[in-house]
Design a protein around this motif. Structure first.
Motif, mmCIF file in Angstrom:
data_model
loop_
_atom_site.group_PDB
_atom_site.id
_atom_site.type_symbol
_atom_site.label_atom_id
_atom_site.label_comp_id
_atom_site.label_asym_id
_atom_site.label_seq_id
_atom_site.Cartn_x
_atom_site.Cartn_y
_atom_site.Cartn_z
ATOM 1 N N UNK A 36 0.867 32.171 -25.576
ATOM 2 C CA UNK A 36 1.841 32.353 -24.495
ATOM 3 C C UNK A 36 2.043 31.059 -23.716
ATOM 4 N N UNK A 37 0.979 30.302 -23.498
ATOM 5 C CA UNK A 37 1.105 29.009 -22.821
ATOM 6 C C UNK A 37 1.958 28.039 -23.616
ATOM 7 N N UNK A 38 1.770 28.004 -24.925
ATOM 8 C CA UNK A 38 2.572 27.123 -25.782
ATOM 9 C C UNK A 38 4.042 27.526 -25.743
ATOM 10 N N UNK A 39 4.310 28.828 -25.724
ATOM 11 C CA UNK A 39 5.690 29.311 -25.662
ATOM 12 C C UNK A 39 6.327 28.932 -24.329
ATOM 13 N N UNK A 40 5.577 29.013 -23.256
ATOM 14 C CA UNK A 40 6.106 28.646 -21.933
ATOM 15 C C UNK A 40 6.433 27.161 -21.841
ATOM 16 N N UNK A 41 5.621 26.323 -22.494
ATOM 17 C CA UNK A 41 5.761 24.870 -22.363
ATOM 18 C C UNK A 41 6.706 24.229 -23.353
ATOM 19 N N UNK A 42 7.084 24.945 -24.397
ATOM 20 C CA UNK A 42 7.853 24.320 -25.476
ATOM 21 C C UNK A 42 9.103 25.109 -25.807
ATOM 22 N N UNK A 43 10.130 24.388 -26.272
ATOM 23 C CA UNK A 43 11.370 25.036 -26.695
ATOM 24 C C UNK A 43 11.187 25.786 -28.009
ATOM 25 N N UNK A 44 10.361 25.244 -28.886
ATOM 26 C CA UNK A 44 10.128 25.838 -30.204
ATOM 27 C C UNK A 44 8.624 25.855 -30.457
ATOM 28 N N UNK A 45 8.133 26.983 -30.945
ATOM 29 C CA UNK A 45 6.718 27.099 -31.303
ATOM 30 C C UNK A 45 6.640 27.686 -32.698
ATOM 31 N N UNK A 46 5.910 27.029 -33.576
ATOM 32 C CA UNK A 46 5.680 27.538 -34.928
ATOM 33 C C UNK A 46 4.230 27.986 -34.988
ATOM 34 N N UNK A 47 4.032 29.222 -35.395
ATOM 35 C CA UNK A 47 2.678 29.773 -35.483
ATOM 36 C C UNK A 47 2.351 29.986 -36.951
ATOM 37 N N UNK A 48 1.241 29.385 -37.356
ATOM 38 C CA UNK A 48 0.815 29.454 -38.743
ATOM 39 C C UNK A 48 -0.554 30.114 -38.782
ATOM 40 N N UNK A 49 -0.756 30.980 -39.735
ATOM 41 C CA UNK A 49 -2.057 31.633 -39.877
ATOM 42 C C UNK A 49 -2.134 32.391 -41.181
ATOM 43 N N UNK A 50 -3.316 32.825 -41.491
ATOM 44 C CA UNK A 50 -3.543 33.581 -42.711
ATOM 45 C C UNK A 50 -2.798 34.910 -42.694
ATOM 46 N N UNK A 51 -2.507 35.431 -43.863
ATOM 47 C CA UNK A 51 -1.909 36.754 -43.985
ATOM 48 C C UNK A 51 -2.823 37.773 -43.309
ATOM 49 N N UNK A 52 -2.234 38.621 -42.467
ATOM 50 C CA UNK A 52 -2.992 39.667 -41.811
ATOM 51 C C UNK A 52 -3.645 39.271 -40.503
ATOM 52 N N UNK A 53 -3.354 38.052 -39.999
ATOM 53 C CA UNK A 53 -4.020 37.612 -38.764
ATOM 54 C C UNK A 53 -3.324 38.117 -37.503
ATOM 55 N N UNK A 54 -2.117 38.691 -37.629
ATOM 56 C CA UNK A 54 -1.420 39.228 -36.468
ATOM 57 C C UNK A 54 -0.206 38.427 -36.025
ATOM 58 N N UNK A 55 0.214 37.457 -36.827
ATOM 59 C CA UNK A 55 1.370 36.622 -36.444
ATOM 60 C C UNK A 55 2.621 37.448 -36.208
ATOM 61 N N UNK A 56 2.934 38.337 -37.118
ATOM 62 C CA UNK A 56 4.193 39.079 -37.045
ATOM 63 C C UNK A 56 4.101 40.316 -36.169
ATOM 64 N N UNK A 57 2.923 40.884 -36.039
ATOM 65 C CA UNK A 57 2.794 42.112 -35.254
ATOM 66 C C UNK A 57 2.343 41.851 -33.827
ATOM 67 N N UNK A 58 1.356 41.003 -33.652
ATOM 68 C CA UNK A 58 0.763 40.829 -32.331
ATOM 69 C C UNK A 58 1.468 39.801 -31.463
#
Length: 101
Positions: free
Chosen positions: A54-76
């Motif tokens: 959330x802090x990264x989203x507040x501070x930046x125009x674009x945020x790319x989140x990378x993580x393993x399958x099933x880590x919660x990127x798309x749901x959480x």
């Protein structure tokens, strides 16, 4: 994401390191998370990075989140944004994209 705190200049944004430190316990787990899926949400790796994301989203125009399958990127992560905006009265739209072959 709209609203939420002071503005940060573009030059300051570019000086931030790419490294994201380990998560710090915030109390979010106990105070705000309940319901039948609470234990499953807590078990996802993304859950422990909520405040950092959330802090990264507040501070930046674009945020790319990378993580393993099933880590919660798309749901959480979208849920974090919606919960945060709802709590602060900020309007928001969330769009998730995923490459598909």
């Amino acid at each position: 994401r709209g609203g939420g705190g002071g503005e940060i200049s573009r030059s300051e944004r570019h000086r931030r390191p790419a490294f994201i430190p380990p998560p710090i316990a915030t109390g979010y787990e106990e105070d705000r998370l309940g319901g039948p899926l609470a234990d499953q949400r807590r078990a996802l790796p993304a859950f422990h990075y909520r405040d950092i994301i959330l802090g990264a989203i507040r501070r930046n125009d674009v945020v790319v989140i990378e993580g393993e399958t099933g880590c919660g990127k798309t749901t959480q992560v979208p849920q974090f944004v919606l919960d945060d905006c709802s709590q602060n009265g900020d309007p928001c739209s969330v769009v998730c994209t995923q490459p598909r072959s």
